[in-house]
Design a protein around this motif. Structure first.
Motif, PDB file in Angstrom:
ATOM      1  N   ARG A  63       0.833  -1.208   0.000  1.00  0.00           N
ATOM      2  CA  ARG A  63       0.000   0.000   0.000  1.00  0.00           C
ATOM      3  C   ARG A  63       0.869   1.262   0.000  1.00  0.00           C
ATOM      4  O   ARG A  63       0.638   2.192  -0.759  1.00  0.00           O
ATOM      5  N   LEU A 102      -5.737  -5.229  -4.878  1.00  0.00           N
ATOM      6  CA  LEU A 102      -6.672  -4.379  -4.126  1.00  0.00           C
ATOM      7  C   LEU A 102      -6.043  -3.015  -3.874  1.00  0.00           C
ATOM      8  O   LEU A 102      -6.691  -1.981  -3.997  1.00  0.00           O
ATOM      9  N   ASP A 103      -4.744  -3.019  -3.528  1.00  0.00           N
ATOM     10  CA  ASP A 103      -4.047  -1.758  -3.267  1.00  0.00           C
ATOM     11  C   ASP A 103      -3.977  -0.912  -4.543  1.00  0.00           C
ATOM     12  O   ASP A 103      -4.109   0.310  -4.494  1.00  0.00           O
ATOM     13  N   LYS A 123       2.006   4.433  -3.108  1.00  0.00           N
ATOM     14  CA  LYS A 123       1.658   5.847  -2.901  1.00  0.00           C
ATOM     15  C   LYS A 123       2.452   6.718  -3.851  1.00  0.00           C
ATOM     16  O   LYS A 123       3.673   6.547  -3.977  1.00  0.00           O
ATOM     17  N   ASP A 171      -6.132  -1.110  -7.023  1.00  0.00           N
ATOM     18  CA  ASP A 171      -7.491  -0.716  -7.387  1.00  0.00           C
ATOM     19  C   ASP A 171      -7.940   0.533  -6.635  1.00  0.00           C
ATOM     20  O   ASP A 171      -8.809   1.264  -7.094  1.00  0.00           O
ATOM     21  N   ALA A 172      -7.305   0.759  -5.485  1.00  0.00           N
ATOM     22  CA  ALA A 172      -7.665   1.926  -4.671  1.00  0.00           C
ATOM     23  C   ALA A 172      -6.989   3.205  -5.195  1.00  0.00           C
ATOM     24  O   ALA A 172      -7.229   4.290  -4.682  1.00  0.00           O
ATOM     25  N   ARG A 173      -6.119   3.049  -6.196  1.00  0.00           N
ATOM     26  CA  ARG A 173      -5.377   4.197  -6.746  1.00  0.00           C
ATOM     27  C   ARG A 173      -6.002   4.663  -8.047  1.00  0.00           C
ATOM     28  O   ARG A 173      -6.658   3.885  -8.745  1.00  0.00           O
ATOM     29  N   LYS A 174      -5.692   5.911  -8.387  1.00  0.00           N
ATOM     30  CA  LYS A 174      -6.137   6.407  -9.699  1.00  0.00           C
ATOM     31  C   LYS A 174      -5.269   5.768 -10.779  1.00  0.00           C
ATOM     32  O   LYS A 174      -4.077   5.556 -10.559  1.00  0.00           O
TER      33      LYS A 174
END
Ligand SMILES: Nc1ncnc2c1ncn2[C@@H]1O[C@H](COP(=O)(O)OP(=O)(O)OP(=O)(O)O)[C@@H](O)[C@H]1O
Ligand SMILES: [Mg+2]
Length: 249
Positions: free
Chosen positions: A59, A94-95, A63, A97-100
């Protein structure tokens, strides 16, 4: 900087063996080399005696503001660094998918390393996922180990189709034969079919117990058996790969 992903849908076909040996050969030649261990199994990290642990896990790694360079570790080998695995990479999808723009995230994270490295190898887990898509967007070349069996060849067809649909424009898809056992009729027949395919690199990695011994020595072949047949085959593979990358991969 050239990015080479070693990936296929199939597991246990020699991806890590190839990534580890090719990275060591590139580094021995003087190329500033980074091997990224993207597999939660952490096999490449194990081979290079680097702890498979990343503070903050996948995660944090993804970033935008976090510098990948902070996670990079030196290996015992000159010119060769390693980005360790972490067990949290099992959730990389999943990590991401949480990003643009998740498909472009890995390329974005690797871009600042351009001045530091000549060649970056990505040792990828098997299966096909959003993380694979991100890998295919970041890579200049995709090395696909193919064991000469029907299912492995079927896997290659799936990889080619996926790479066409999702890969970066101009992505070189470079299959090569892995774990070849010429005593087996089926292997010999499949090797002939692959030779006729035209897209395969010519080097073929033999099935050899010395490759398994990398796990005992925790080192690439060049460090403990540099003149065995398998080491020579990896050297041929590296020669071909280097030529293809130089030719505008
Ligand atoms: N050329 C070879 N000859 C004999 N054994 C090999 C060869 N290449 C790899 N192996 C062995 O086969 C097993 C799987 O190899 P490797 O880990 O390189 O495959 P992989 O495709 O990375 O697997 P995974 O999909 O689990 O990441 C290991 O035990 C390894 O030592
Ligand atoms: Mg592996």
């Amino acid at each position: 900087m050239r990015v080479v992903a070693v990936w296929t849908i199939k597991g246990g076909v020699g991806k890590t063996a190839a990534a580890v040996n090719l990275a060591s050969l590139a580094a021995r030649e003087g190329q500033r080399t980074l091997l990224c261990d993207l597999d939660p199994q952490g096999a490449a990290s194990f081979y290079f005696r680097v702890k498979a642990k990343v503070k903050g896990g996948g995660r944090k790694l993804l970033k935008r503001s976090f510098e990948l360079q902070r996670l990079v570790r030196a290996t015992e080998f000159e010119n060769l660094d390693l980005l360790p695995a972490d067990f949290s990479y099992r959730r990389l999808d999943l990590d991401l998918d949480a990003r643009k723009q998740p498909e472009s995230r890995l390329a974005l994270k690797l871009a600042p390393l351009d001045a530091e490295y000549d060649t970056v190898f990505l040792d990828c887990p098997p299966s096909v996922s959003l993380a694979s898509e991100s890998v295919l967007r970041a890579a200049d070349a995709l090395l696909v180990p193919v064991v000469p069996t029907t299912l492995s060849l079927r896997g290659l067809a799936q990889v080619r189709s996926f790479a066409r649909k999702t890969g970066r424009r101009g992505l070189l898809v470079l299959p090569f034969l892995s774990m070849v056992d010429r005593r087996k009729t089926m292997h010999r027949e499949a090797v002939e079919r692959c030779a006729a395919d035209g897209g395969f690199l010519r080097a073929a990695i033999p099935s050899a117990s010395v490759v398994e011994k990398m796990g005992v020595h925790r080192a690439p072949l060049s460090a403990f058996a540099p003149s065995c047949a398998a080491a020579r085959a990896f050297a041929e593979l590296w020669d071909e790969l280097r030529a293809r990358l130089g030719a505008g991969g």
